[in-house]
Design a protein around this motif. Sequence first.
Motif, PDB file in Angstrom:
ATOM      1  N   GLY A  50       0.754  -1.358   0.065  1.00  0.00           N
ATOM      2  CA  GLY A  50       0.085  -0.088  -0.107  1.00  0.00           C
ATOM      3  C   GLY A  50       0.803   1.298  -0.061  1.00  0.00           C
ATOM      4  O   GLY A  50       1.703   1.590   0.866  1.00  0.00           O
ATOM      5  N   ASN A  51       0.775   2.010  -0.967  1.00  0.00           N
ATOM      6  CA  ASN A  51       1.344   3.356  -1.176  1.00  0.00           C
ATOM      7  C   ASN A  51       0.804   4.365  -2.093  1.00  0.00           C
ATOM      8  O   ASN A  51       0.090   3.626  -3.002  1.00  0.00           O
ATOM      9  N   MET A  98       1.478   3.699  -5.826  1.00  0.00           N
ATOM     10  CA  MET A  98       1.480   2.188  -6.432  1.00  0.00           C
ATOM     11  C   MET A  98       0.761   2.209  -7.480  1.00  0.00           C
ATOM     12  O   MET A  98      -0.073   3.065  -7.974  1.00  0.00           O
ATOM     13  N   ARG A 103      -2.968   1.528 -13.190  1.00  0.00           N
ATOM     14  CA  ARG A 103      -4.122   0.317 -12.796  1.00  0.00           C
ATOM     15  C   ARG A 103      -5.201   1.024 -12.324  1.00  0.00           C
ATOM     16  O   ARG A 103      -5.109   2.117 -11.889  1.00  0.00           O
ATOM     17  N   CYS A 107      -7.131   1.531  -9.501  1.00  0.00           N
ATOM     18  CA  CYS A 107      -7.104   1.564  -8.093  1.00  0.00           C
ATOM     19  C   CYS A 107      -8.430   1.248  -7.399  1.00  0.00           C
ATOM     20  O   CYS A 107      -8.503   0.378  -6.360  1.00  0.00           O
ATOM     21  N   CYS A 126      -9.199  -2.345  -7.776  1.00  0.00           N
ATOM     22  CA  CYS A 126      -8.741  -3.495  -6.929  1.00  0.00           C
ATOM     23  C   CYS A 126      -8.878  -3.322  -5.737  1.00  0.00           C
ATOM     24  O   CYS A 126      -9.058  -4.193  -4.676  1.00  0.00           O
ATOM     25  N   HIS A 127      -9.060  -1.992  -4.693  1.00  0.00           N
ATOM     26  CA  HIS A 127      -9.459  -1.851  -3.557  1.00  0.00           C
ATOM     27  C   HIS A 127     -10.514  -2.500  -3.181  1.00  0.00           C
ATOM     28  O   HIS A 127     -10.570  -3.043  -2.072  1.00  0.00           O
ATOM     29  N   PRO A 138      -7.489   2.467   0.436  1.00  0.00           N
ATOM     30  CA  PRO A 138      -8.539   3.584   0.530  1.00  0.00           C
ATOM     31  C   PRO A 138      -9.762   3.256  -0.445  1.00  0.00           C
ATOM     32  O   PRO A 138      -9.601   3.050  -1.526  1.00  0.00           O
ATOM     33  N   TYR A 194     -11.564   5.406  -2.702  1.00  0.00           N
ATOM     34  CA  TYR A 194     -11.647   6.741  -3.571  1.00  0.00           C
ATOM     35  C   TYR A 194     -12.959   6.640  -4.321  1.00  0.00           C
ATOM     36  O   TYR A 194     -13.565   5.741  -4.848  1.00  0.00           O
ATOM     37  N   ASN A 227      -0.076   9.708 -10.289  1.00  0.00           N
ATOM     38  CA  ASN A 227      -1.629   9.265  -9.456  1.00  0.00           C
ATOM     39  C   ASN A 227      -2.263  10.369  -8.741  1.00  0.00           C
ATOM     40  O   ASN A 227      -1.473  11.129  -8.164  1.00  0.00           O
TER      41      ASN A 227
HETATM   42  C1  HEC Z   1      -3.871  -4.950  -7.793  1.00  0.00           C
HETATM   43  C2  HEC Z   1      -4.260  -4.087  -6.648  1.00  0.00           C
HETATM   44  C3  HEC Z   1      -4.152  -2.795  -6.329  1.00  0.00           C
HETATM   45  C4  HEC Z   1      -3.924  -1.731  -7.305  1.00  0.00           C
HETATM   46  C5  HEC Z   1      -4.286  -1.901  -8.881  1.00  0.00           C
HETATM   47  C6  HEC Z   1      -4.013  -0.289  -6.334  1.00  0.00           C
HETATM   48  N1  HEC Z   1      -3.906  -0.765  -5.036  1.00  0.00           N
HETATM   49 FE1  HEC Z   1      -3.634   0.392  -3.616  1.00  0.00          FE
HETATM   50  N2  HEC Z   1      -3.719  -0.939  -2.404  1.00  0.00           N
HETATM   51  C7  HEC Z   1      -3.778  -2.226  -2.676  1.00  0.00           C
HETATM   52  C8  HEC Z   1      -3.986  -3.076  -1.433  1.00  0.00           C
HETATM   53  C9  HEC Z   1      -4.005  -4.543  -1.340  1.00  0.00           C
HETATM   54  C10 HEC Z   1      -3.487  -2.085  -0.320  1.00  0.00           C
HETATM   55  C11 HEC Z   1      -3.676  -2.357   1.008  1.00  0.00           C
HETATM   56  C12 HEC Z   1      -2.267  -2.788   1.496  1.00  0.00           C
HETATM   57  C13 HEC Z   1      -2.043  -3.116   3.047  1.00  0.00           C
HETATM   58  O1  HEC Z   1      -3.112  -2.914   3.828  1.00  0.00           O
HETATM   59  O2  HEC Z   1      -1.006  -3.630   3.089  1.00  0.00           O
HETATM   60  C14 HEC Z   1      -3.571  -0.700  -0.900  1.00  0.00           C
HETATM   61  C15 HEC Z   1      -3.445   0.276  -0.371  1.00  0.00           C
HETATM   62  C16 HEC Z   1      -3.150   1.573  -0.895  1.00  0.00           C
HETATM   63  C17 HEC Z   1      -2.832   2.865  -0.141  1.00  0.00           C
HETATM   64  C18 HEC Z   1      -2.817   2.964   1.334  1.00  0.00           C
HETATM   65  C19 HEC Z   1      -1.382   2.892   1.818  1.00  0.00           C
HETATM   66  C20 HEC Z   1      -1.230   3.058   3.218  1.00  0.00           C
HETATM   67  O3  HEC Z   1      -0.373   4.164   3.705  1.00  0.00           O
HETATM   68  O4  HEC Z   1      -1.947   2.509   4.107  1.00  0.00           O
HETATM   69  C21 HEC Z   1      -2.944   3.809  -1.006  1.00  0.00           C
HETATM   70  C22 HEC Z   1      -2.540   5.300  -0.721  1.00  0.00           C
HETATM   71  C23 HEC Z   1      -3.170   3.174  -2.248  1.00  0.00           C
HETATM   72  N3  HEC Z   1      -3.280   1.844  -1.992  1.00  0.00           N
HETATM   73  C24 HEC Z   1      -3.320   3.925  -3.475  1.00  0.00           C
HETATM   74  C25 HEC Z   1      -3.384   3.300  -4.618  1.00  0.00           C
HETATM   75  C26 HEC Z   1      -3.568   4.292  -6.052  1.00  0.00           C
HETATM   76  C27 HEC Z   1      -3.779   5.908  -6.133  1.00  0.00           C
HETATM   77  C28 HEC Z   1      -3.769   3.355  -6.892  1.00  0.00           C
HETATM   78  C29 HEC Z   1      -4.062   3.533  -8.599  1.00  0.00           C
HETATM   79  C30 HEC Z   1      -3.176   4.303  -9.202  1.00  0.00           C
HETATM   80  C31 HEC Z   1      -3.719   1.916  -6.385  1.00  0.00           C
HETATM   81  N4  HEC Z   1      -3.570   2.177  -5.093  1.00  0.00           N
HETATM   82  C32 HEC Z   1      -3.922   0.824  -7.066  1.00  0.00           C
HETATM   83  C33 HEC Z   1      -3.911  -2.950  -3.954  1.00  0.00           C
HETATM   84  C34 HEC Z   1      -3.996  -2.093  -4.816  1.00  0.00           C
END
Ligand code: HEC
Length: 161
Positions: free
Chosen positions: A45-46, A49, A53, A55, A58-59, A66, A68, A111
């Motif tokens: 999670g970042n 990230m 793709r 977001c 997938c979330h 989060p 969104y 992003n």
């Molecule tokens: C293939 C799956 C997937 C995609 C695509 C994805 N994420 Fe995530 N994201 C996750 C998962 C799983 C977590 C939770 C990670 C955890 O809890 O350890 C997460 C967590 C996060 C977090 C929380 C970080 C934190 O500090 O808790 C952020 C911000 C985030 N995603 C932003 C994005 C953004 C912006 C996009 C699109 C550009 C995106 N993600 C695309 C799977 C995805």
Amino acid sequence: MARPRSFVLALVMFAAAVGACAGNMGVVPTSECSSGLQWLGGDSGNALMHPGRDCIGCHASAGKGPRYALAGTVFGDAAAKDDCYGRTDVVVRVTGADGKFVDLAPNGAGNFTARSGVALPYTVELRRGETVIGKMQTAQTSGACNGCHTAEGSPGRIVAP
Ligand code: HEC
Ligand code: HEC
């Protein structure tokens, strides 16, 4: 005696922090990503990230990350691959059906996100300063921008020339 020990501990923590950051991002040839940078952090999670793709999709299916209302990525080229870093030097203006808008600033990976949405359907302008450099002509109702704006086919990526 405490001093050298805490110094060593600080060094170890510093190395761990640098290692974690470096592990999330790689420098790649511009033939791979026009920005020269790529996300390597997998699903950790970042805010940087998986540029490109879906977001929101997938979330939702992972039940993590989060929730969104609007999320996507701005790129420098229409066919940019998933996980390539995009562009930061624009503002994404999303205008709701009621005329109220939000301005979203892409982060280091290109992003942009918003947790609360606008009145549907919405339109989009890409802006650099006061200049409109791109416009989505058709009003949309899904906030998952990257769900439609993929590397393949039409309409391609959200591109800032
Ligand atoms: C293939 C799956 C997937 C995609 C695509 C994805 N994420 Fe995530 N994201 C996750 C998962 C799983 C977590 C939770 C990670 C955890 O809890 O350890 C997460 C967590 C996060 C977090 C929380 C970080 C934190 O500090 O808790 C952020 C911000 C985030 N995603 C932003 C994005 C953004 C912006 C996009 C699109 C550009 C995106 N993600 C695309 C799977 C995805
Ligand atoms: C249901 C599919 C869909 C969704 C969701 C969508 N778009 Fe689009 N977008 C398109 C299509 C198709 C075009 C090309 C035709 C047009 O302009 O309407 C386009 C064009 C654009 C353009 C103009 C072309 C360019 O690259 O400058 C921008 C900017 C844009 N979209 C941004 C966004 C943003 C930001 C979001 C999310 C808030 C979004 N789009 C969500 C389908 C979609």
